[in-house]
Each structure stands twice: as structure tokens, then as C-alpha cells.
Design an enzyme around this catalytic site. Structure first.
Site, PDB file in Angstrom:
ATOM      1  N   LYS A 180       0.851  -1.192   0.000  1.00 49.93           N
ATOM      2  CA  LYS A 180       0.000   0.000   0.000  1.00 49.93           C
ATOM      3  C   LYS A 180       0.886   1.242   0.000  1.00 49.93           C
ATOM      4  CE  LYS A 180      -1.831   2.722   2.835  1.00 49.93           C
ATOM      5  NZ  LYS A 180      -1.689   3.956   2.020  1.00 49.93           N
ATOM      6  N   GLU A 256      11.218   1.843   9.099  1.00 51.17           N
ATOM      7  CA  GLU A 256      12.092   2.981   8.791  1.00 51.17           C
ATOM      8  C   GLU A 256      11.264   4.236   9.066  1.00 51.17           C
ATOM      9  OE1 GLU A 256      14.820   0.740   5.410  1.00 51.17           O
ATOM     10  OE2 GLU A 256      13.709   2.535   4.844  1.00 51.17           O
ATOM     11  N   CYS A 290      14.040  11.510   4.791  1.00 48.38           N
ATOM     12  CA  CYS A 290      14.121  11.228   6.231  1.00 48.38           C
ATOM     13  C   CYS A 290      15.490  11.523   6.815  1.00 48.38           C
ATOM     14  CB  CYS A 290      13.739   9.782   6.491  1.00 48.38           C
ATOM     15  SG  CYS A 290      14.774   8.638   5.560  1.00 48.38           S
ATOM     16  N   GLU A 392      10.583  16.790  14.161  1.00 51.08           N
ATOM     17  CA  GLU A 392      10.833  16.647  12.726  1.00 51.08           C
ATOM     18  C   GLU A 392       9.867  17.544  11.943  1.00 51.08           C
ATOM     19  OE1 GLU A 392       9.361  13.088  10.682  1.00 51.08           O
ATOM     20  OE2 GLU A 392      11.302  12.894   9.709  1.00 51.08           O
TER      21      GLU A 392
HETATM   22  P1  NAD Z   1       2.805   8.358   7.414  1.00 50.29           P
HETATM   23  O1  NAD Z   1       3.231   7.554   8.570  1.00 50.29           O
HETATM   24  O2  NAD Z   1       1.756   9.374   7.596  1.00 50.29           O
HETATM   25  O3  NAD Z   1       2.263   7.413   6.238  1.00 50.29           O
HETATM   26  C1  NAD Z   1       3.062   6.389   5.701  1.00 50.29           C
HETATM   27  C2  NAD Z   1       2.169   5.286   5.174  1.00 50.29           C
HETATM   28  O4  NAD Z   1       1.472   4.684   6.252  1.00 50.29           O
HETATM   29  C3  NAD Z   1       1.103   5.757   4.194  1.00 50.29           C
HETATM   30  O5  NAD Z   1       0.966   4.796   3.179  1.00 50.29           O
HETATM   31  C4  NAD Z   1      -0.140   5.821   5.072  1.00 50.29           C
HETATM   32  O6  NAD Z   1      -1.343   5.691   4.354  1.00 50.29           O
HETATM   33  C5  NAD Z   1       0.082   4.654   5.981  1.00 50.29           C
HETATM   34  N1  NAD Z   1      -0.607   4.715   7.264  1.00 50.29           N
HETATM   35  C6  NAD Z   1      -0.917   5.818   7.986  1.00 50.29           C
HETATM   36  N2  NAD Z   1      -1.537   5.462   9.127  1.00 50.29           N
HETATM   37  C7  NAD Z   1      -1.605   4.103   9.140  1.00 50.29           C
HETATM   38  C8  NAD Z   1      -2.120   3.142  10.052  1.00 50.29           C
HETATM   39  N3  NAD Z   1      -2.697   3.491  11.212  1.00 50.29           N
HETATM   40  N4  NAD Z   1      -2.009   1.835   9.742  1.00 50.29           N
HETATM   41  C9  NAD Z   1      -1.411   1.446   8.595  1.00 50.29           C
HETATM   42  N5  NAD Z   1      -0.933   2.313   7.678  1.00 50.29           N
HETATM   43  C10 NAD Z   1      -1.011   3.632   7.961  1.00 50.29           C
HETATM   44  O7  NAD Z   1       4.143   8.992   6.819  1.00 50.29           O
HETATM   45  P2  NAD Z   1       4.288  10.008   5.593  1.00 50.29           P
HETATM   46  O8  NAD Z   1       3.776  11.338   6.026  1.00 50.29           O
HETATM   47  O9  NAD Z   1       3.736   9.371   4.377  1.00 50.29           O
HETATM   48  O10 NAD Z   1       5.878  10.063   5.424  1.00 50.29           O
HETATM   49  C11 NAD Z   1       6.698  10.981   6.055  1.00 50.29           C
HETATM   50  C12 NAD Z   1       7.368  10.345   7.261  1.00 50.29           C
HETATM   51  O11 NAD Z   1       8.074   9.179   6.864  1.00 50.29           O
HETATM   52  C13 NAD Z   1       8.406  11.226   7.909  1.00 50.29           C
HETATM   53  O12 NAD Z   1       8.290  11.114   9.298  1.00 50.29           O
HETATM   54  C14 NAD Z   1       9.730  10.627   7.464  1.00 50.29           C
HETATM   55  O13 NAD Z   1      10.821  10.877   8.300  1.00 50.29           O
HETATM   56  C15 NAD Z   1       9.385   9.180   7.419  1.00 50.29           C
HETATM   57  N6  NAD Z   1      10.293   8.464   6.520  1.00 50.29           N
HETATM   58  C16 NAD Z   1      11.283   7.669   7.063  1.00 50.29           C
HETATM   59  C17 NAD Z   1      12.179   6.990   6.240  1.00 50.29           C
HETATM   60  C18 NAD Z   1      13.299   6.132   6.777  1.00 50.29           C
HETATM   61  O14 NAD Z   1      13.938   5.442   5.986  1.00 50.29           O
HETATM   62  N7  NAD Z   1      13.578   6.146   8.063  1.00 50.29           N
HETATM   63  C19 NAD Z   1      12.048   7.101   4.864  1.00 50.29           C
HETATM   64  C20 NAD Z   1      11.048   7.932   4.354  1.00 50.29           C
HETATM   65  C21 NAD Z   1      10.158   8.598   5.191  1.00 50.29           C
HETATM   66  O1  6OD Z   2      18.217   5.194   0.108  1.00 49.83           O
HETATM   67  C1  6OD Z   2      17.562   4.378   0.760  1.00 49.83           C
HETATM   68  O2  6OD Z   2      17.729   3.151   0.646  1.00 49.83           O
HETATM   69  C2  6OD Z   2      16.553   4.826   1.712  1.00 49.83           C
HETATM   70  N1  6OD Z   2      15.927   3.875   2.435  1.00 49.83           N
HETATM   71  C3  6OD Z   2      16.258   6.140   1.821  1.00 49.83           C
HETATM   72  C4  6OD Z   2      15.339   6.683   2.719  1.00 49.83           C
HETATM   73  C5  6OD Z   2      14.980   7.959   2.577  1.00 49.83           C
HETATM   74  C6  6OD Z   2      14.063   8.588   3.433  1.00 49.83           C
HETATM   75  O3  6OD Z   2      13.383   9.530   3.092  1.00 49.83           O
END
Ligand code: NAD
Ligand code: 6OD
Length: 489
Positions: A180, A256, A290, A392
Site C-alpha cells: 500500500k 524505517e 528522512c 521533525e
Molecule cells: P505516514 O506515517 O503518515 O504514512 C506512511 C504510510 O502509512 C502511508 O501509506 C499511510 O497511508 C500509511 N498509514 C498511515 N496510518 C496508518 C495506520 N494506522 N495503519 C497502517 N498504515 C497507515 O508517513 P508520511 O507522512 O507518508 O511520510 C513521512 C514520514 O516518513 C516522515 O516522518 C519521514 O521521516 C518518514 N520516513 C522515514 C524513512 C526512513 O527510511 N527512516 C524514509 C522515508 C520517510
Molecule cells: O536510500 C535508501 O535506501 C533509503 N531507504 C532512503 C530513505 C529515505 C528517506 O526519506
């Protein structure tokens, strides 16, 4: 409204399915509807999980690793053939500069599949030969089996890159998937389903659902009793909800999550390289990565000069539409996300920040004012406990603070509920070796930022995640590893 609005379907058990309930995919550039998207309800989630279960038990799960490797390469070939369509899908949904989609997102989507194909072909296996008391021997070796049905849930910031970063290794390990993507960015995932449909991947091994998180496809999927694992990228608080949802079944999770990443610039750093590095790490993809740097600590002896240089280079960045030549920052992913980022602009003022540059919405005086732009923003003068320094933001913002000693800055860097990435800028190798083991993040970059070898471990500590992905770490995390112990003499 654009003229020919299409509806993106779900992909379940090898079939494209449109649902009655749909939602709109809105462009962050024009505010117009790009397309409608089918929204999966409980029934569709259940069908997808059942088809995945069948695929893992009777088809895909039984493939030899070398056959799986060939399939992953087929998918990579399919993305390559439609490279430009993926670029356009990614740009339309996110508003990011085209060059980013061409140099990062789509190449990484391809590389994710190729990397795990080559890891499968390398065929890692371990064995331990032991001698026991009666003089006989034990040959121990490990076998890796799929976990089963893996739910893959991804965010909007690097849609294709992050979705395929999980799909490729999870398929490599023989799992069947129900994926998803974020409701904000469904288009490249929809294209991926078309690509996969044209390959010989068994039906049901890859299923795609669209929808939201709470009370929608995301939550229905993580609450489904017949999934075996959840691989999730997104916000820390969502990760914690998912963990609670699967706790009853003690399901595997790989997370992640968010970050509030620090960079430390020492007095002996290559000054120009450090300034350019901080500009990139704070403002790449409009700060929506992130690992982006939102906290910068600069040695007091070079602080004023550094702030001036950073201001100058930041003000030279081109903020414009995705297809503008030499554009550096496009709009944010959505108007909702812009509201979040601008609320931090306001909060920074309330908390007493000095705004070195930015802190608002750019005004163009033409159609560009319809896009979800914000200015790249630098703050100074906030205490370490300010919300703008601890929470963040996930936009093009950073706070710069001076420091005096290595010991002091180490404490300040580690004083965070997150632990994803940190970058250090110094020419002193001893300092690097001294500091890196003491930094509580999953990734430390030295004189660079977001440099990646896909075989290396990637992940965070604390609220930034659980588990490590990358190369063999990914294969292991998507596998059930069984030790076989044979007595012989
Ligand atoms: P989000 O958590 O709002 O949503 C991510 C996904 O989870 C979406 O597909 C959403 O529909 C789904 N989702 C939301 N609530 C849910 C629930 N209760 N159960 C199951 N699925 C659910 O995150 P976002 O706003 O899409 O992304 C931004 C965040 O992601 C930032 O905090 C960023 O730091 C983090 N991020 C982390 C990494 C990493 O590698 N550590 C990478 C990319 C993004
Ligand atoms: O480069 C990657 O493999 C990775 N997981 C990046 C994550 C980015 C977060 O926004």
C-alpha cells in the site's frame, strides 16, 4: 480540472480492479485533480492477503533463488523500458524537480531490483562444523525460507524508491506481498503493477492496494490476521500504531521512521565542502528526505562565517516548477504538508528564532503561486529544547547553533528521541574514529551525505526505526532462518 481523468485500479491476484469508492490524487503544482484512485476496503484487503497466501504456499514461495533473481531482473527491465513514464508519474504526484526523478527515484527503483537479483545469485549460506564430547561431529547450516505474506506500507516522499526498496528484497526472499503506497503518491506504484503484470511473476505474489491509513486500507491490512510481517516506512507515530496492531499476533516488523538529524561542522572541516554539504542535506527534495539535516552544529570559531556562507548559497537556490532548468527545489508534496511546514515557520518566530533567510511562501505573481512552495529556511538562536530543534519538520529548514567542544556537541547531537542519521564534517581522522561509535544513530556520514551502497545496513535507532535493511540484512529480515544440525562421525 484536467480533461481525461482516469481511475487508478487496485491490482489483486493478477487482476486490475476498480472500486466504487475512490479518492482524488491532487497535484501540488496546480491544485487540480490528476486522477481518481480506487480505495481498497476490508474485502479487497482480504482478497489480496488470500491471493498472496496462495502464491507463497503454492507458487512463488517455492521458486529457486536463481529463478527469483531472473524475475527481479525482468521487473527492472520493465521499469527501464518505461523510464520516462515513471519519471512523469513521480513528478506529477510530488512536484519534485524532474532532474531528481531522473537521477534518483527511477534509477534507484531499477537498482533496487538489480541489487537483490545479484545478491540472490551470490547465494549466501553459512555452516559451522562442531566437535562434540563423544568424538562425533555436528554440521550446522542455515536455510532461509520466506516469512510468508508481507504487508508493505510506504510514504510519499520518495515513492518509487522506498516502495521498491522493500518490494525487491521481500520478493527476493520468496515472500508474497500486499503493498500500500501513500495516498498522496499512488501513480508510480500503479505503473509498477502494470510492469509486474507483464512479467512472469506468479499471480498473487505482488498485490497493490490504494487507500489511506486509519480506517482504510493501511489499518485493515495491518490488522488482517493472516499477514506474517509488516514492513513500514513513515512517521514514528504511525509505526507505533502498527506495532500495537500486530502485537497480538507477534508479527515481524521492519520500520524505517522519522528523524531529526544533526550535522556537526568542526573548525578543521573543508569549509566550502561543508557548506555545500549542509545546503544539500538540508534542502534536497525540499527537505522531504528522512535523513535530511534539520540541526546543524558549527564550531564557534567559524560560526558567523559559516552562517553567512550558508545564507548566500541558500538564497542562490532556484525554487521553481519541476521542469524549470536548473531548478533546485520544487513545491512540497501537498498543501496539507505545506500547512505543517509553515506552522513551524510561525512557531520558530514564537520560540524566538532569528530567521537568517526564508521563513515564508515565495510570491511569483503568476500561476506558480498555485503550487505548494515554501522558501528554504535557516534559523539561529533557538535553545536546544525548542520544538523547532527537537521535532521533525520534514521540509526545507535547518537550525544552526554554535558549539565549543567535542564532548559538548556529542551530548547535544545524541539528545534526541530520534536516531536515524548524522553527518560529521572534519579533516581529523582520529576524531572520526573517536566520535562515530558514540553517536546514537544508525547511519553516520563523514564529509558526505546520502551516499549509498545498497549492500550496507540502513536504519535507525530509538524513534527512527527497528531493524536494518540493505543487502544481506534485507534478505535476512524478510526470511525465516532455520538452523539445521546434522550429527555425523
Ligand atoms: P505516514 O506515517 O503518515 O504514512 C506512511 C504510510 O502509512 C502511508 O501509506 C499511510 O497511508 C500509511 N498509514 C498511515 N496510518 C496508518 C495506520 N494506522 N495503519 C497502517 N498504515 C497507515 O508517513 P508520511 O507522512 O507518508 O511520510 C513521512 C514520514 O516518513 C516522515 O516522518 C519521514 O521521516 C518518514 N520516513 C522515514 C524513512 C526512513 O527510511 N527512516 C524514509 C522515508 C520517510
Ligand atoms: O536510500 C535508501 O535506501 C533509503 N531507504 C532512503 C530513505 C529515505 C528517506 O526519506
Amino acid at each position: 480540472m484536467i480533461e481525461d481523468i482516469k481511475t487508478l485500479p487496485l491490482y489483486i491476484n493478477g487482476h486490475f480492479i476498480n472500486t466504487k469508492k475512490t479518492f482524488k490524487n491532487i497535484s501540488p503544482v496546480t491544485g487540480q485533480v490528476l486522477c481518481e484512485v480506487s480505495e481498497a476496503g476490508m474485502d479487497e484487503v482480504d482478497q489480496a492477503v488470500r491471493s498472496a497466501r496462495h502464491a507463497v504456499d503454492h507458487a512463488w514461495g517455492k521458486y529457486h533463488p536463481s529463478q527469483r533473481a531472473d524475475l527481479l531482473d525482468e521487473i527492472a527491465d520493465g521499469i527501464e523500458k518505461r523510464f520516462e513514464e515513471f519519471v512523469q508519474a513521480e513528478v506529477a504526484d510530488t512536484g519534485r524537480p524532474i532532474y531528481l526523478a531522473r537521477t534518483l527515484d527511477v534509477p534507484r527503483g531499477i537498482a533496487n531490483f538489480r541489487t537483490f537479483a545479484s545478491i540472490l545469485r551470490a547465494g549466501v549460506s553459512e555452516s559451522v562444523d562442531s566437535l562434540i564430547g563423544d568424538g562425533s561431529r555436528l554440521l550446522n547450516y542455515t536455510v532461509r525460507k520466506p516469512l510468508g505474506v508481507v504487508a508493505v506500507i510506504s510514504p510519499w516522499n520518495l515513492p518509487l524508491l522506498l516502495l521498491t526498496w522493500k518490494i525487491a528484497p521481500a520478493l527476493a526472499a520468496g515472500n508474497a506481498l500486499v503493498c500500500k503506497p501513500s495516498e498522496e503518491t499512488p501513480s508510480s506504484a500503479a505503473l509498477l503493477a502494470q510492469v509486474i503484470e507483464q512479467t512472469s511473476l506468479p499471480k498473487g505474489a505482488f498485490n497493490l492496494l490504494h487507500g489511506f491509513g486509519n480506517h482504510s486500507a493501511g489499518a485493515f491490512l495491518t490488522q488482517h490476521p493472516d499477514i506474517d510481517a509488516v514492513s513500514f516506512t513513515g512517521e514514528s507515530k504511525t509505526g507505533s500504531h502498527i506495532m500495537a496492531a500486530v502485537a497480538g499476533g507477534v508479527k515481524e516488523v521492519s520500520f524505517e521512521l522519522g528523524g531529526k538529524n544533526a550535522a556537526v561542522v568542526f573548525e578543521d572541516a573543508d569549509f566550502d565542502q561543508a557548506v555545500a554539504g549542509i545546503v544539500k542535506s538540508a534542502f534536497y527534495n525540499s527537505g522531504q528526505v528522512c535523513m535530511c539535516t534539520e540541526r546543524v552544529y558549527v564550531h564557534r570559531t567559524i560560526f558567523d562565517r559559516f552562517v553567512q556562507a550558508l545564507k548566500q548559497q541558500t538564497e542562490a537556490l532556484i525554487v521553481d516548477l519541476p521542469d524549470t532548468e536548473n531548478v533546485d527545489l520544487g513545491p512540497l508534496v501537498s498543501y496539507k504538508h505545506r500547512d505543517k511546514v509553515t506552522s513551524y515557520f510561525e512557531l520558530a518566530r514564537q520560540e524566538g528564532a532569528t530567521v537568517i533567510t526564508g521563513g515564508g511562501i515565495p510570491v511569483f505573481g503568476d500561476d506558480r503561486d498555485k503550487a505548494a512552495f515554501v522558501q528554504p529556511t535557516i534559523w539561529t538562536g533557538l535553545p536546544d529544547h525548542a520544538r523547532c530543534v527537537t521535532e521533525e519538520v520534514f521540509g526545507p529548514v535547518c537550525h544552526i547553533a554554535p558549539f565549543d567542544t567535542e564532548e559538548e556537541v556529542l551530548v547535544r547531537v545524541n539528545d534526541s528521541k530520534y536516531g536515524l542519521a548524522c553527518s560529521i564534517w572534519t579533516e581529523n581522522v582520529s576524531r572520526v574514529h573517536r566520535l562515530t561509535p558514540q553517536i546514537h544513530t544508525g547511519i553516520v556520514w563523514v564529509n558526505t551525505w546520502y551516499s549509498r551502497d545498497l549492500r550496507t545496513p540502513f536504519g535507525g535507532t530509538r524513534l527512527s526505526g527497528l531493524g536494518r535493511e540493505g543487502g544481506q540484512y534485507s534478505i535476512d529480515s524478510y526470511s525465516e532462518i532455520t538452523n539445521v544440525c546434522i550429527k555425523y562421525s
